[in-house]
Design a protein around this motif. Structure first.
Motif, mmCIF file in Angstrom:
data_model
loop_
_atom_site.group_PDB
_atom_site.id
_atom_site.type_symbol
_atom_site.label_atom_id
_atom_site.label_comp_id
_atom_site.label_asym_id
_atom_site.label_seq_id
_atom_site.Cartn_x
_atom_site.Cartn_y
_atom_site.Cartn_z
ATOM 1 N N ALA A 184 0.826 -1.205 0.000
ATOM 2 C CA ALA A 184 0.000 0.000 0.000
ATOM 3 C C ALA A 184 0.861 1.256 0.000
ATOM 4 O O ALA A 184 0.591 2.217 -0.739
ATOM 5 N N LEU A 217 -1.695 3.319 -1.926
ATOM 6 C CA LEU A 217 -3.017 2.776 -1.611
ATOM 7 C C LEU A 217 -3.247 2.809 -0.105
ATOM 8 O O LEU A 217 -2.363 3.162 0.674
ATOM 9 N N THR A 219 -7.830 -1.516 1.323
ATOM 10 C CA THR A 219 -8.321 -1.693 -0.053
ATOM 11 C C THR A 219 -7.679 -2.897 -0.736
ATOM 12 O O THR A 219 -8.007 -3.206 -1.879
ATOM 13 N N ILE A 220 -6.761 -3.581 -0.031
ATOM 14 C CA ILE A 220 -6.059 -4.737 -0.600
ATOM 15 C C ILE A 220 -6.647 -6.015 -0.013
ATOM 16 O O ILE A 220 -6.919 -6.103 1.184
ATOM 17 N N SER A 221 -6.832 -7.011 -0.853
ATOM 18 C CA SER A 221 -7.409 -8.279 -0.429
ATOM 19 C C SER A 221 -6.421 -9.068 0.428
ATOM 20 O O SER A 221 -5.282 -9.317 0.010
ATOM 21 N N ALA A 277 -0.527 -5.561 -4.596
ATOM 22 C CA ALA A 277 -1.288 -4.322 -4.746
ATOM 23 C C ALA A 277 -2.401 -4.460 -5.780
ATOM 24 O O ALA A 277 -3.426 -3.756 -5.702
ATOM 25 N N ARG A 278 -2.216 -5.335 -6.743
ATOM 26 C CA ARG A 278 -3.238 -5.526 -7.791
ATOM 27 C C ARG A 278 -4.434 -6.333 -7.290
ATOM 28 O O ARG A 278 -5.481 -6.358 -7.944
ATOM 29 N N SER A 294 -6.991 -5.936 -5.356
ATOM 30 C CA SER A 294 -7.792 -4.957 -4.622
ATOM 31 C C SER A 294 -9.134 -5.565 -4.225
ATOM 32 O O SER A 294 -9.652 -6.475 -4.887
#
Length: 468
Positions: free
Chosen positions: A379, A384, A388-390, A425-426, A428
């Motif tokens: 993040a 980020l 917001t990250i899974s 990071a991808r 989300s």
């Protein structure tokens, strides 16, 4: 320090740090500092060649983050790692590793969990906080464990279940850091009995409340004495109003529509509190009550109107809409518990003794904190917010990069971690505002009969029927 594997301590620490992407120069690096790890060696007597303290700790953390959390899988992973490093393979028998787990002190796992949680919270950027204040979210849950005599004695099954048909249950309460999602502290007790409630567990952790903190919790924790205790320690609270307390917005000092200040009177002394402690609390305190419309993230409702009780009485600094949004973020604690219990499989523990059960839970909390650290690194690196990250996506990516992190050279380590953080990071969290899903499953379970008698008795009946 008299550890027999002193010469390999540095390499073991580096291996453990690499396992959770701790490389110099990266944000939130060195969350497991060498001096804290050295404490582990001081308080243990691991003279086993294959399972010194650090190896045992690393294996327990790997177990907690693996889809297969069996001892056999953990030992098989150690054998593969030793062979890859050019070392002789150890025995595939799990007995030695099981004994090493029992030797590992519970206190060290607990201290490492608290240390990592607080350090990550203190290193978080200021724009992740709420009004530049630390928000701590309190919530509780339960977990089950194997039906052994020792577990049943300390963590009995619910009294509504017949003997031999239930499983021991442990109740636990966790304090999370809202900004980074880490576990700051935890407490355990049996599921039923006097002083075995979530509120009683929270009172054991009052020392963790610091001046300037904001304690965020649901209505179960909205008690006069607990709010007064938080105020005495210099903290504020934001909680949903307890269902037994009636709110009349026609009285008090009006601050706005459905927003006023009222005076709460000190109730009678409860049985669990002594007279001296009771006299230390004020006879009354000013509370701000406000009714807000919260857009629901709950699985059953889309939105709801609730009443919030808070000690943040300055309505110009802390606006009603901001408090409503803050309380909505309390749902992050539910998601954190889901990550622990469902994604990391902590809902059903494996320990055969109460001591091993508690160690297993602390190991899950520690592994969870270290995974959260990697999410915070991603993040921070890509602008980020951690929530917001899974979490599941981060765990899957971390497991996929486990071998490259452990085997790559020091020169390539930052490059490998950079690619891993980009992949994390991808992952989300999807935009699912006010999502409503029925609690039903489509896939039918296999039509096995339910076990309505103790297994030993059912086994005897099965043998008798097969012989007839």
């Amino acid at each position: 320090m008299s550890h027999s594997n002193r010469g390999s301590v540095a390499s073991q620490v580096e291996s453990l740090q690499r396992q959770f992407a701790q490389a110099p120069g990266l944000p939130f690096a060195d969350l497991l500092p060498k001096e804290k790890i050295a404490q582990l060696l001081d308080e243990t007597d691991h003279r086993d060649r294959d399972y010194p303290a650090l190896v045992t700790l690393a294996m327990m953390l790997s177990q907690c983050s693996d889809a297969d959390q069996s001892l056999k899988q953990a030992v098989a992973r150690l054998i593969a790692h030793r062979v890859a490093e050019g070392e002789p393979a150890c025995s595939s028998n799990t007995g030695a590793y099981s004994r090493a787990r029992r030797r590992l002190p519970e206190k060290v796992l607990a201290e490492l969990t608290r240390h990592t949680g607080k350090q990550l919270m203190s290193q978080a950027p200021s724009d992740w906080s709420w009004h530049k204040r630390t928000v701590k979210v309190v919530d509780g849950s339960t977990a089950s464990m194997p039906d052994t005599e020792a577990n049943q004695k300390e963590y009995p099954q619910p009294s509504s279940q017949p003997s031999g048909l239930g499983f021991p249950i442990v109740r636990f309460v966790v304090v999370f850091a809202l900004a980074v999602g880490t576990v700051l502290d935890a407490a355990f007790c049996p599921y039923q009995g006097k002083e075995h409630s979530e509120l009683a567990l929270f009172r054991r952790m009052h020392d963790g409340i610091k001046p300037g903190d904001v304690v965020l919790a649901d209505r179960y924790f909205c008690s006069f004495f607990d709010i007064a205790e938080c105020q005495r320690r210099g903290a504020d609270v934001v909680m949903r109003q307890h269902q037994r307390r009636k709110t009349d917005f026609r009285g008090g000092v009006r601050l706005g529509k459905y927003d006023h200040l009222v005076v709460w009177q000190k109730p009678q002394r409860p049985q669990w509190m002594d007279e001296e402690s009771y006299q230390q609390y004020p006879d009354e305190m000013v509370i701000r009550e406000l009714r807000v419309h919260v857009k629901g993230q709950h699985r059953k409702v889309r939105s709801r109107t609730i009443t919030i009780a808070t000690t943040l009485c300055d309505h110009e600094t802390y606006r009603k809409s901001e408090l409503a949004e803050l309380y909505r973020l309390r749902w992050q604690a539910e998601l954190n518990l889901r990550s622990l219990k469902t994604v990391m499989q902590m809902d059903v523990l494996r320990g055969k003794t109460p001591a091993m059960v508690r160690k297993e839970m602390w190991a899950h909390f520690l592994a969870y904190n270290l995974i959260r650290k990697v999410m915070c690194q991603a993040a921070e690196q890509f602008g980020l917010k951690p929530w917001t990250i899974s979490f599941k996506g981060a765990l899957q990516t971390l497991n996929a990069f486990a071998l490259p992190l452990l085997t790559c050279t020091r020169n390539r380590l930052p490059e490998v971690i950079e690619e891993m953080l980009l992949a994390i990071a991808r992952h989300s969290v999807g935009g699912r505002p006010n999502r409503l899903e029925p609690r039903r499953v489509k896939r039918r379970p296999k039509p096995h009969k339910l076990l309505n008698t103790p297994r030993a008795e059912a086994r005897r009946l099965e043998i008798r029927e097969s012989c007839e």
